[in-house]
Enzyme design. Structure first.
Site, PDB file in Angstrom:
ATOM      1  N   TYR A 141       0.805  -1.215   0.000  1.00  0.00           N
ATOM      2  CA  TYR A 141       0.000   0.000   0.000  1.00  0.00           C
ATOM      3  C   TYR A 141       0.843   1.272   0.000  1.00  0.00           C
ATOM      4  O   TYR A 141       0.383   2.313  -0.423  1.00  0.00           O
ATOM      5  CB  TYR A 141      -0.905   0.040   1.234  1.00  0.00           C
ATOM      6  CG  TYR A 141      -2.213  -0.699   1.102  1.00  0.00           C
ATOM      7  CD1 TYR A 141      -2.259  -1.989   0.615  1.00  0.00           C
ATOM      8  CD2 TYR A 141      -3.400  -0.085   1.472  1.00  0.00           C
ATOM      9  CE1 TYR A 141      -3.461  -2.672   0.513  1.00  0.00           C
ATOM     10  CE2 TYR A 141      -4.608  -0.755   1.379  1.00  0.00           C
ATOM     11  CZ  TYR A 141      -4.631  -2.043   0.893  1.00  0.00           C
ATOM     12  OH  TYR A 141      -5.824  -2.700   0.795  1.00  0.00           O
ATOM     13  N   LYS A 191       4.147 -15.236   1.440  1.00  0.00           N
ATOM     14  CA  LYS A 191       4.276 -15.900   0.140  1.00  0.00           C
ATOM     15  C   LYS A 191       5.771 -16.118  -0.084  1.00  0.00           C
ATOM     16  O   LYS A 191       6.361 -15.648  -1.051  1.00  0.00           O
ATOM     17  CB  LYS A 191       3.629 -15.023  -0.948  1.00  0.00           C
ATOM     18  CG  LYS A 191       3.554 -15.663  -2.325  1.00  0.00           C
ATOM     19  CD  LYS A 191       2.593 -16.833  -2.431  1.00  0.00           C
ATOM     20  CE  LYS A 191       2.682 -17.473  -3.805  1.00  0.00           C
ATOM     21  NZ  LYS A 191       1.864 -18.716  -3.899  1.00  0.00           N
ATOM     22  N   ASP A 223      -1.937 -18.259  -0.183  1.00  0.00           N
ATOM     23  CA  ASP A 223      -2.957 -18.944  -0.994  1.00  0.00           C
ATOM     24  C   ASP A 223      -3.578 -20.097  -0.206  1.00  0.00           C
ATOM     25  O   ASP A 223      -4.795 -20.280  -0.192  1.00  0.00           O
ATOM     26  CB  ASP A 223      -2.385 -19.398  -2.357  1.00  0.00           C
ATOM     27  CG  ASP A 223      -1.036 -20.096  -2.256  1.00  0.00           C
ATOM     28  OD1 ASP A 223      -0.450 -20.126  -1.149  1.00  0.00           O
ATOM     29  OD2 ASP A 223      -0.560 -20.619  -3.281  1.00  0.00           O
ATOM     30  N   ASP A 247      -5.889  -7.304   3.939  1.00  0.00           N
ATOM     31  CA  ASP A 247      -7.079  -6.689   3.348  1.00  0.00           C
ATOM     32  C   ASP A 247      -7.932  -7.768   2.688  1.00  0.00           C
ATOM     33  O   ASP A 247      -9.141  -7.840   2.899  1.00  0.00           O
ATOM     34  CB  ASP A 247      -6.652  -5.635   2.311  1.00  0.00           C
ATOM     35  CG  ASP A 247      -7.841  -4.978   1.644  1.00  0.00           C
ATOM     36  OD1 ASP A 247      -8.777  -4.586   2.372  1.00  0.00           O
ATOM     37  OD2 ASP A 247      -7.851  -4.869   0.407  1.00  0.00           O
ATOM     38  N   ASP A 251     -11.736  -9.713   4.211  1.00  0.00           N
ATOM     39  CA  ASP A 251     -13.035  -9.774   3.523  1.00  0.00           C
ATOM     40  C   ASP A 251     -13.484 -11.231   3.376  1.00  0.00           C
ATOM     41  O   ASP A 251     -14.662 -11.555   3.523  1.00  0.00           O
ATOM     42  CB  ASP A 251     -12.960  -9.130   2.123  1.00  0.00           C
ATOM     43  CG  ASP A 251     -13.290  -7.641   2.143  1.00  0.00           C
ATOM     44  OD1 ASP A 251     -12.928  -6.975   3.122  1.00  0.00           O
ATOM     45  OD2 ASP A 251     -13.901  -7.156   1.167  1.00  0.00           O
TER      46      ASP A 251
HETATM   47  C1  IPM Z   1     -10.197  -1.863   4.438  1.00  0.00           C
HETATM   48  C2  IPM Z   1     -10.534  -1.131   3.174  1.00  0.00           C
HETATM   49  C3  IPM Z   1      -9.451  -0.100   2.892  1.00  0.00           C
HETATM   50  C4  IPM Z   1      -8.141  -0.849   2.732  1.00  0.00           C
HETATM   51  C5  IPM Z   1      -9.725   0.809   1.683  1.00  0.00           C
HETATM   52  C6  IPM Z   1     -11.041   1.542   1.810  1.00  0.00           C
HETATM   53  C7  IPM Z   1      -8.596   1.762   1.437  1.00  0.00           C
HETATM   54  O1  IPM Z   1     -10.693  -2.035   2.121  1.00  0.00           O
HETATM   55  O2  IPM Z   1     -10.014  -1.196   5.472  1.00  0.00           O
HETATM   56  O3  IPM Z   1     -10.113  -3.101   4.404  1.00  0.00           O
HETATM   57  O4  IPM Z   1      -7.851  -1.365   1.641  1.00  0.00           O
HETATM   58  O5  IPM Z   1      -7.393  -0.924   3.702  1.00  0.00           O
HETATM   59 MG    MG Z   2     -10.672  -4.048   2.700  1.00  0.00          MG
END
Ligand code: IPM
Ligand code: MG
Length: 360
Positions: A141, A191, A223, A247, A251
Site C-alpha cells: 500500500y 508468500k 494462498d 485486506d 473480507d
Molecule cells: C479496508 C478497506 C481499505 C483498505 C480501503 C477503503 C482503502 O478495504 O479497510 O479493508 O484497503 O485498507
Molecule cells: Mg478491505
C-alpha cells in the site's frame, strides 16, 4: 473519564452506521459516568467534494489531538477514475500513516445465532473465533517506487511490497502478545515461496518467536491460508499478515461471521505518555454506495468498533463488555438487518441502534 473522540462519518453508508455507533457511545458514557467530547470531521469523497482534499488539514490535526478516532467508511464511485491523490481512499491511507497505527486488529467470530447467515455449512463455521492482525502502514500500500509511467505498449504500472525488519518486528510483537491473551496460537501468513519480502518476514517472525516460547507458531502461505479459512476456520487463533494480504483475507473471513457488516476493527500504534493508544476505529466494510441513505446497512461493525475503542483506546473493559453484550442480545432477539438474512422483516439501521441502547 473524559473521552475526546473525533468522528469521521465519511462516505456511503459511513454516516448512517456511525450515527448508531455514536448513539451507543453516548449511552455507555452516560451509564458509566464518562464525559464524552465529540468532534466531527470530513474525510474521503465527501471531503474532496467540500474541500478538494480527501484528508483536509483540520481533520488531520483533530485526529492527532483526539484520544481516538471513529471512522465510518470512505469511497465513492464518482472518484473511480480520479488521479491517486484525489481518491477518497487516499484520505484513509494518509490518516493511518499520520497516526502511525501500524497494527490493525480484525476479530472474526461465528456468532451462534448467525450461522444461517453464512453461505458455508454450519458445522464448518460454528465455533470460529479468530483475530486477524493486519500490518497497516507498510507493504504494497505504501511501498516505493510506485506509479504509472510511459505510454503505448510500454506504459508501466509499478507498486512495491516493502518491509523493514523493524516494521515486521513491531507487528509480530503485537500479534504474539495478543495470542498470549487468547489460545496461544499464531499463524503467520506470507508468500515466501515466491517473494523475497516474505522470506524476510518469515525469518523475522521466527526471531521474534524466540521471545514467546509459550505461543505455538505456524507459517502458512497466503494462498493456502485463503483456502484453510473456509475449509477449517477453527484451526486459526491469531493470524498475522502484511497489509495487502490482510485486506483480502479479512473480507474472505467475513463470510465466516455471516456478513462483512458484522466486522469491527481497531488500528493501534504506539502508546502515548498517558498510556493510551493512538487509535483509529472503523468497521471492516466499505462505503457500499448502493445501500447508502436507505437506513438498511448493518451498524454492528461500527458499534463493535466502539467496543474496541473503549477496550483498547481507553482500557474500559466493563464498558466494552457492555457494548458487546448488547450486540449479542440484539442478535439473539433477531433484530437483524437484511445482510444477515433474517426470517421476517429486516430491521432498519436505526432500529438496531435503538435495540442496542435498550440493552445498555
Ligand atoms: C479496508 C478497506 C481499505 C483498505 C480501503 C477503503 C482503502 O478495504 O479497510 O479493508 O484497503 O485498507
Ligand atoms: Mg478491505
Amino acid at each position: 473519564m473524559q473521552l475526546r473522540i473525533l468522528v469521521l462519518p465519511g462516505d456511503g453508508i459511513g454516516p448512517e452506521v456511525t450515527r448508531e455507533a455514536v448513539r451507543v457511545l453516548r449511552r455507555v458514557s452516560e451509564r458509566f459516568g464518562h464525559q464524552l467530547v465529540l468532534e466531527e470531521g470530513l474525510i474521503g469523497g465527501e471531503a474532496i467534494r467540500r474541500t478538494g482534499s480527501p484528508l483536509p488539514e483540520p481533520t488531520l490535526q483533530a485526529a492527532l489531538a483526539a484520544d481516538a478516532t471513529l471512522l465510518g467508511a470512505v469511497g465513492l464511485p464518482e472518484f473511480d477514475d480520479a488521479p491517486p491523490d484525489r481518491r477518497p481512499e487516499k484520505g484513509l491511507l494518509g490518516l493511518r500513516k499520520a497516526l502511525g497505527v501500524f497494527a490493525n486488529l480484525r476479530p472474526v467470530r461465528a456468532w451462534p445465532t448467525l450461522l444461517e447467515a453464512s453461505p458455508l455449512k454450519n458445522e464448518r463455521v460454528a465455533g470460529t473465533d479468530l483475530l486477524i492482525v493486519r500490518e497497516l502502514t507498510g507493504g504494497l500500500y505504501y511501498g516505493t517506487p510506485r506509479g504509472i509511467s510511459g505510454s503505448g505498449p510500454e506504459e508501466r504500472g509499478v507498486n512495491s511490497m516493502v518491509y523493514t525488519r523493524a516494521e515486521i518486528e513491531r507487528i509480530a510483537h503485537v500479534a504474539f502478545r495478543l495470542a498470549r491473551g487468547r489460545r496461544r496460537k499464531l499463524a503467520s501468513v506470507d508468500k515466501s515461496n515466491v517473494l523475497e519480502v516474505s522470506q524476510l518476514w518469515r525469518r523475522v517472525v521466527n526471531d521474534v518467536a524466540a521471545h514467546y516460547p509459550d505461543v505455538e507458531l505456524e507459517h502458512i502461505l497466503v494462498d493456502n491460508c485463503a483456502m484453510q479459512l473456509i475449509l477449517d476456520p477453527r484451526r486459526f487463533d491469531v493470524v498475522l499478515t502484511e497489509n495487502m494480504f490482510g485486506d483480502i483475507l479479512s473480507d474472505e473471513a467475513a463470510v465466516l461471521a455471516g456478513s462483512i457488516g458484522m466486522l469491527p476493527s481497531a488500528s493501534i500504534g504506539h502508546r502515548r505518555p498517558s498510556g493510551a493508544w493512538t487509535g483509529l476505529y472503523e468497521p471492516v466494510h466499505g462505503s457500499a454506495p448502493d445501500l447508502a441513505g436507505q437506513n438498511r446497512a448493518n451498524p454492528l461493525g461500527a458499534v463493535g468498533s466502539v467496543a474496541a475503542m473503549l477496550e483498547y483506546g481507553f482500557g474500559l473493559k466493563d464498558e466494552a463488555a457492555a457494548v458487546n453484550r448488547a450486540i449479542e442480545a440484539v442478535l439473539e432477539k433477531g433484530v437483524l438487518t437484511a445482510d444477515l438474512r433474517p426470517r421476517g422483516r429486516p430491521a432498519q439501521t436505526s432500529e438496531v441502534g435503538e435495540a442496542l441502547i435498550a440493552e445498555i
